[in-house]
Design an enzyme around this catalytic site. Structure first.
Site, short mmCIF file in Angstrom:
data_model
loop_
_atom_site.label_atom_id
_atom_site.label_comp_id
_atom_site.label_asym_id
_atom_site.label_seq_id
_atom_site.Cartn_x
_atom_site.Cartn_y
_atom_site.Cartn_z
N CYS A 53 0.71 -0.99 0.02
CA CYS A 53 0.01 0.08 -0.14
C CYS A 53 0.89 1.44 -0.02
CB CYS A 53 -1.05 0.05 1.24
SG CYS A 53 -0.08 0.47 2.69
N CYS A 67 13.47 0.36 12.54
CA CYS A 67 12.79 1.28 13.62
C CYS A 67 11.35 1.66 13.13
CB CYS A 67 13.60 2.31 14.09
SG CYS A 67 13.18 3.44 15.18
ZN ZN Z 1 0.27 -1.63 3.61
#
Ligand code: ZN
Length: 165
Positions: free
Chosen positions: A132, A152
Site C-alpha cells: 500500500c 525502527c
Molecule cells: Zn500496507
C-alpha cells in the site's frame, strides 16, 4: 523559498534535480510496488485510518518514542501493516532496541520498499509497505545479528496479530 528551491540553489546542478525530486516526494506516501497493490484515494485512506495512523502511514510522520503499546508486546504472532494488513514482521525478528520504538532485525521477504529521505538533512533510509506504500519507519545499520539491521518502526503503522493458540 520552498524547500525544493532551497535544495536546488544549494546543490550542484544535475545532482540537484534528482535530489529535489526525492525531497518533494518525501511528503507523499510511497508508491506500492507489488502486483497485489492496494491503491486508495486520500479520502479513502482518511476513512480507513485514524488521524494518527494517517499522519504516520500517509504523511511519513513519526510517533513519539515510548508511545506504542507494541513496545511491550512479547507474544508469538505477526506484525502486519495497519494500512493493508500485509504481514511485515514475525515476532521472531523483534528485539528490544532501547529506542522507544518497536524494532526488528529482519522483515518478511518481499514486503518492504525503501527510499532515501532528507527530512533531518542527513540522508536516512525510509521503508514502507510494498503493497500500500504506507510509511513504516527507518532502517539503520546498527542492529543485531543476523542482519545487522535495525528496522525502527512506528507502532501506529502496525497491527499485531497473535498466533492462533
Ligand atoms: Zn500496507
Amino acid at each position: 523559498m520552498t524547500r525544493r528551491n532551497w535544495l536546488r540553489a544549494l546543490l550542484p546542478l544535475g545532482w540537484a534535480s534528482a535530489t529535489a525530486t526525492a525531497a518533494a516526494d518525501a511528503d507523499a506516501a510511497s508508491k506500492p510496488t507489488r502486483s497485489d497493490a492496494v491503491v486508495l484515494t486520500e479520502a479513502q485512506w482518511r476513512q480507513r485510518l485514524t488521524p494518527a495512523q494517517y499522519r504516520v502511514l500517509r504523511e511519513e510522520g513519526t510517533e513519539p518514542p515510548g508511545s506504542s503499546p507494541l513496545n511491550a508486546e512479547k507474544r508469538p504472532g505477526t506484525y502486519a501493516c495497519a494500512g493493508c494488513a500485509l504481514p511485515l514482521f514475525s515476532h521472531t525478528a523483534k528485539y528490544e532496541s532501547g529506542t522507544g520504538w518497536p524494532s526488528f532485525h529482519t522483515p518478511l521477504p518481499g514486503v518492504l520498499g525503501t527510499k532515501t529521505d532528507f527530512k533531518l538533512i542527513l540522508p536516512r533510509t525510509e521503508y514502507h509497505c510494498a503493497r500500500c506504500g504506507g510509511h513504516q519507519g527507518h532502517v539503520f545499520d546498527d542492529g543485531p545479528r543476523p542482519s545487522g539491521k535495525r528496522y525502527c518502526n512506528n507502532g501506529l503503522a502496525l497491527v499485531f496479530v497473535p498466533e492462533a493458540a
